[in-house]
Scaffold this motif. Sequence first.
Motif, PDB file in Angstrom:
ATOM      1  N   LYS A   1      63.253  21.464  20.588  1.00 10.44           N
ATOM      2  CA  LYS A   1      63.383  22.918  20.673  1.00 10.44           C
ATOM      3  C   LYS A   1      63.267  23.502  19.271  1.00 10.44           C
ATOM      4  CE  LYS A   1      64.901  26.974  22.379  1.00 10.44           C
ATOM      5  NZ  LYS A   1      64.314  27.713  23.516  1.00 10.44           N
ATOM      6  N   LEU A   2      62.316  24.421  19.080  1.00 12.40           N
ATOM      7  CA  LEU A   2      62.188  25.105  17.800  1.00 12.40           C
ATOM      8  C   LEU A   2      62.936  26.427  17.870  1.00 12.40           C
ATOM      9  CD1 LEU A   2      58.507  24.546  16.620  1.00 12.40           C
ATOM     10  CD2 LEU A   2      60.526  23.128  16.284  1.00 12.40           C
ATOM     11  N   LEU A   3      63.867  26.599  16.952  1.00 13.79           N
ATOM     12  CA  LEU A   3      64.652  27.830  16.890  1.00 13.79           C
ATOM     13  C   LEU A   3      64.024  28.733  15.841  1.00 13.79           C
ATOM     14  CD1 LEU A   3      68.089  26.056  17.062  1.00 13.79           C
ATOM     15  CD2 LEU A   3      67.051  27.432  18.866  1.00 13.79           C
ATOM     16  N   ARG A   4      63.523  29.884  16.292  1.00 17.28           N
ATOM     17  CA  ARG A   4      62.806  30.793  15.409  1.00 17.28           C
ATOM     18  C   ARG A   4      63.344  32.224  15.491  1.00 17.28           C
ATOM     19  NH1 ARG A   4      56.856  30.762  16.775  1.00 17.28           N
ATOM     20  NH2 ARG A   4      56.748  31.891  14.802  1.00 17.28           N
ATOM     21  N   ASP A   5      64.447  32.401  16.191  1.00 13.72           N
ATOM     22  CA  ASP A   5      65.064  33.719  16.251  1.00 13.72           C
ATOM     23  C   ASP A   5      66.565  33.559  16.446  1.00 13.72           C
ATOM     24  OD1 ASP A   5      65.441  33.062  18.950  1.00 13.72           O
ATOM     25  OD2 ASP A   5      63.711  34.191  19.614  1.00 13.72           O
ATOM     26  N   GLY A   6      67.276  34.664  16.359  1.00 16.49           N
ATOM     27  CA  GLY A   6      68.720  34.623  16.510  1.00 16.49           C
ATOM     28  C   GLY A   6      69.427  34.326  15.201  1.00 16.49           C
ATOM     29  N   PRO A   7      70.753  34.164  15.245  1.00 22.11           N
ATOM     30  CA  PRO A   7      71.529  33.927  14.026  1.00 22.11           C
ATOM     31  C   PRO A   7      71.090  32.662  13.288  1.00 22.11           C
ATOM     32  CG  PRO A   7      72.969  34.499  15.864  1.00 22.11           C
ATOM     33  CD  PRO A   7      71.610  34.285  16.447  1.00 22.11           C
ATOM     34  N   LEU A   8      70.940  32.787  11.991  1.00 21.92           N
ATOM     35  CA  LEU A   8      70.519  31.634  11.184  1.00 21.92           C
ATOM     36  C   LEU A   8      71.560  30.522  11.245  1.00 21.92           C
ATOM     37  CD1 LEU A   8      68.689  30.218   9.129  1.00 21.92           C
ATOM     38  CD2 LEU A   8      69.809  31.542   7.319  1.00 21.92           C
ATOM     39  N   TRP A   9      72.842  30.867  11.159  1.00 23.11           N
ATOM     40  CA  TRP A   9      73.874  29.829  11.164  1.00 23.11           C
ATOM     41  C   TRP A   9      73.810  29.012  12.445  1.00 23.11           C
ATOM     42  CZ3 TRP A   9      77.513  28.843  14.788  1.00 23.11           C
ATOM     43  CH2 TRP A   9      77.817  29.852  15.714  1.00 23.11           C
ATOM     44  N   ARG A  10      73.536  29.687  13.575  1.00 21.62           N
ATOM     45  CA  ARG A  10      73.508  28.987  14.863  1.00 21.62           C
ATOM     46  C   ARG A  10      72.358  27.979  14.909  1.00 21.62           C
ATOM     47  NH1 ARG A  10      72.828  32.661  20.083  1.00 21.62           N
ATOM     48  NH2 ARG A  10      70.645  32.602  19.402  1.00 21.62           N
ATOM     49  N   ALA A  11      71.206  28.373  14.378  1.00 26.24           N
ATOM     50  CA  ALA A  11      70.066  27.453  14.352  1.00 26.24           C
ATOM     51  C   ALA A  11      70.359  26.254  13.466  1.00 26.24           C
ATOM     52  CB  ALA A  11      68.825  28.194  13.859  1.00 26.24           C
ATOM     53  N   MET A  12      70.961  26.502  12.308  1.00 27.25           N
ATOM     54  CA  MET A  12      71.302  25.411  11.399  1.00 27.25           C
ATOM     55  C   MET A  12      72.328  24.472  12.034  1.00 27.25           C
ATOM     56  SD  MET A  12      71.395  27.867   8.020  1.00 27.25           S
ATOM     57  CE  MET A  12      72.315  26.775   6.978  1.00 27.25           C
ATOM     58  N   ARG A  13      73.313  25.050  12.699  1.00 28.63           N
ATOM     59  CA  ARG A  13      74.352  24.236  13.331  1.00 28.63           C
ATOM     60  C   ARG A  13      73.815  23.437  14.504  1.00 28.63           C
ATOM     61  NH1 ARG A  13      77.408  22.198  16.177  1.00 28.63           N
ATOM     62  NH2 ARG A  13      78.861  23.623  17.160  1.00 28.63           N
ATOM     63  N   ALA A  14      72.945  24.071  15.314  1.00 34.80           N
ATOM     64  CA  ALA A  14      72.359  23.360  16.448  1.00 34.80           C
ATOM     65  C   ALA A  14      71.522  22.185  15.976  1.00 34.80           C
ATOM     66  CB  ALA A  14      71.506  24.318  17.278  1.00 34.80           C
ATOM     67  N   SER A  15      70.745  22.396  14.924  1.00 33.38           N
ATOM     68  CA  SER A  15      69.848  21.347  14.435  1.00 33.38           C
ATOM     69  C   SER A  15      70.604  20.172  13.845  1.00 33.38           C
ATOM     70  CB  SER A  15      68.891  21.927  13.396  1.00 33.38           C
ATOM     71  OG  SER A  15      67.939  20.964  12.995  1.00 33.38           O
ATOM     72  N   SER A  16      71.861  20.402  13.413  1.00 36.99           N
ATOM     73  CA  SER A  16      72.639  19.328  12.777  1.00 36.99           C
ATOM     74  C   SER A  16      73.869  18.937  13.588  1.00 36.99           C
ATOM     75  CB  SER A  16      73.064  19.764  11.373  1.00 36.99           C
ATOM     76  OG  SER A  16      73.770  20.987  11.405  1.00 36.99           O
ATOM     77  N   ALA A  17      73.849  19.222  14.882  1.00 36.06           N
ATOM     78  CA  ALA A  17      74.998  18.920  15.743  1.00 36.06           C
ATOM     79  C   ALA A  17      74.972  17.447  16.158  1.00 36.06           C
ATOM     80  CB  ALA A  17      74.992  19.821  16.973  1.00 36.06           C
ATOM     81  N   ILE A  18      75.462  16.573  15.288  1.00 41.86           N
ATOM     82  CA  ILE A  18      75.529  15.146  15.603  1.00 41.86           C
ATOM     83  C   ILE A  18      76.417  14.959  16.832  1.00 41.86           C
ATOM     84  CG2 ILE A  18      76.212  12.872  14.751  1.00 41.86           C
ATOM     85  CD1 ILE A  18      75.705  13.881  11.937  1.00 41.86           C
ATOM     86  N   PRO A  19      75.923  14.273  17.868  1.00 38.79           N
ATOM     87  CA  PRO A  19      76.700  14.131  19.109  1.00 38.79           C
ATOM     88  C   PRO A  19      78.091  13.550  18.855  1.00 38.79           C
ATOM     89  CG  PRO A  19      74.454  13.360  19.419  1.00 38.79           C
ATOM     90  CD  PRO A  19      74.607  13.624  17.958  1.00 38.79           C
ATOM     91  N   ALA A  20      79.074  14.107  19.538  1.00 37.23           N
ATOM     92  CA  ALA A  20      80.480  13.706  19.467  1.00 37.23           C
ATOM     93  C   ALA A  20      81.149  14.193  18.195  1.00 37.23           C
ATOM     94  CB  ALA A  20      80.649  12.200  19.605  1.00 37.23           C
ATOM     95  N   MET A  21      80.450  14.187  17.084  1.00 40.86           N
ATOM     96  CA  MET A  21      81.052  14.697  15.862  1.00 40.86           C
ATOM     97  C   MET A  21      81.227  16.212  15.947  1.00 40.86           C
ATOM     98  SD  MET A  21      79.880  14.047  11.924  1.00 40.86           S
ATOM     99  CE  MET A  21      79.847  12.288  12.194  1.00 40.86           C
TER     100      MET A  21
END
Length: 619
Positions: free
Chosen positions: A426-446
């Motif tokens: 999924k490419l995130l190209r709109d919406g809050p920048l923090w949310r895109a950064m957090r989604a892209s680095s959401a290591i499972p379980a962590m």
Amino acid sequence: MSVSQPHSLANLRNVPFLSGLSDDALARFTKATTRRSVGRGEVLVQQGDPSDTLYFVTHGRFLVRAGDVPIAEIAAGEPIGEIGFFENAPRSATVQAERASEVLELTRAAYEPLAQDMPELSQAVIRALAARVVAGNTARAKLEPRAGQTIAVLPVTGTTLPEAFVAGLLGAAVWDDNSRIVQGGDAPSGDLASFLAEAEAGSDHLLLIASDPASTPDWAQAICDTADTLLFVAPPDTHATTPAGLERKVLDGTLPQNTHLAILRHASAETILGSAAWLKDRPVGLHHQIALNAPQDFARLGRFLTGTATGVVFCGGAAFGTAHLGMLKALGEHGYAFDMVGGASMGAAMAGGYAMGLAPDDVMDMIDELFLTSRAMKRYTAPVYSVIDHRFMDAQMARLTEGRNIEDLPLPYFAAATSLTTNSLKLLRDGPLWRAMRASSAIPAMFPPIVLPDGEVLIDGGLMDNAPLGPMRDLKAGPNVLLNISRGTDWRVMSDYNDLPGRAGALRKLLLPGGKKFRFPGIFSILSRTMVVNAERVMADLDRRDDVVLEMPPLPRMGFLQWGKGRALYKDSYRKMSEALAAHPAGDASSSGPDDRLRAIAAEQAAKITAAQSARRGG
């Protein structure tokens, strides 16, 4: 579709597959063919029809569809329908003109005697077929953007182009002696189609400008019909308008990747707001933030329009990602500029800071504040939804990114995440920048996954594609630089597995951290290293093409989550990249993209990494 008179020999010399024919052969070929003009949106070849005619594009562009799916674009100098023609099979796809175009039509009855008498014609066709096969073998499944020769520039519905914008665009360094620029007042009042076809011949780029479409409707319509690439411009101090009339027609009938939107503001110091409103009803491929007092913005826009914009992609790597910033700082000091950024996992966070317009030093300060000063990774929670307290982390990321939206960033940006909803990237190209950064680095379980308003569930993008170079190619034409962290030493654990404590021992260690030391990887280390496994596979299979991959090793004995060593790695990577650049003098090529200098550095880095890996494995 209308039948026209035969081409002059001079014009046909501009068609690559005919350029090698002798004058006599070219004249005989011209006599055997019929020149046809094909209007914008007109179907030339219908899927399933007999393949009794071969076409050669002399100018223009065509879209190839298999069913409703776009699979290729065909430009000047390329054949159409050659596979079915030579196999005597039905048409395998539908071919439709994307703009006003022209083809040479050669029927089977005319081709066969011509080919027997003219061996050079058959050779020219074979070369064209071979080029198509090679392109098809290396193409991605998704249709990638392709630079256009003819570019139309118009204001959005109900507005006019500011004079300062026109002056800035014309002053961009991308236009050379082989470029031609035509504004509405320069066009004749007669046959605009013939005038534009003549203007296009022999030009590398033809820039067509309609500053006030309402006062010159015929000109505006003609340049939209003729253009490969269309740029709509939103003036400053204007509320977002809804596309209507010609703009709506063009947007509905053009592939998004061939359309752009420039959103203007008066000065680079102005805060960018409200871009989402302009984009709401405009499905453009890319949008660009342009300050009227910033020549670098116009130069960047010109590179996107001519297919020479340089992208930089940041790979994932947790704390190792600070090496990206060190490399980026050195590259910037040696004159390298990047027009678009994207990344996966922690690379998406590094890229996001750069897209905000921050210098690498400032992004590094932001990373230190997040992971060291606020200790966001040390705030644990009851391990029901995650191990880390996401609320504190999210709040810190929103604060550090100043609550900005991706649409309002000075540079085009994307973050790559893994969708558990669609099982795809999924490419995130709109919406809050923090949310895109957090989604892209959401290591499972962590961390808990990010759930979008529509219910889509997103986790770390490194699981799907830790080096999202392909997505960058899907968004723009032109060269790219990929920043990667090379693998360090093989990860080995020398502790005895039989000494690993059970439930009681693990609980005692959690509650009473002192006592006898037992070195065994914890849950954080295991989760983090799982990202490396896929990253290695992706890099091994990566089709690098003409893009450049710059790699940097982590510090010795540095852990995946050792943010305390991040600044040391940043400085080390900056030093090493600076030394590499100094050892390779800049060439004559523009330093805005991956020139031979960077390619030489990348080759040396790859050789060192290969040698180190071979040594670790005993040769």
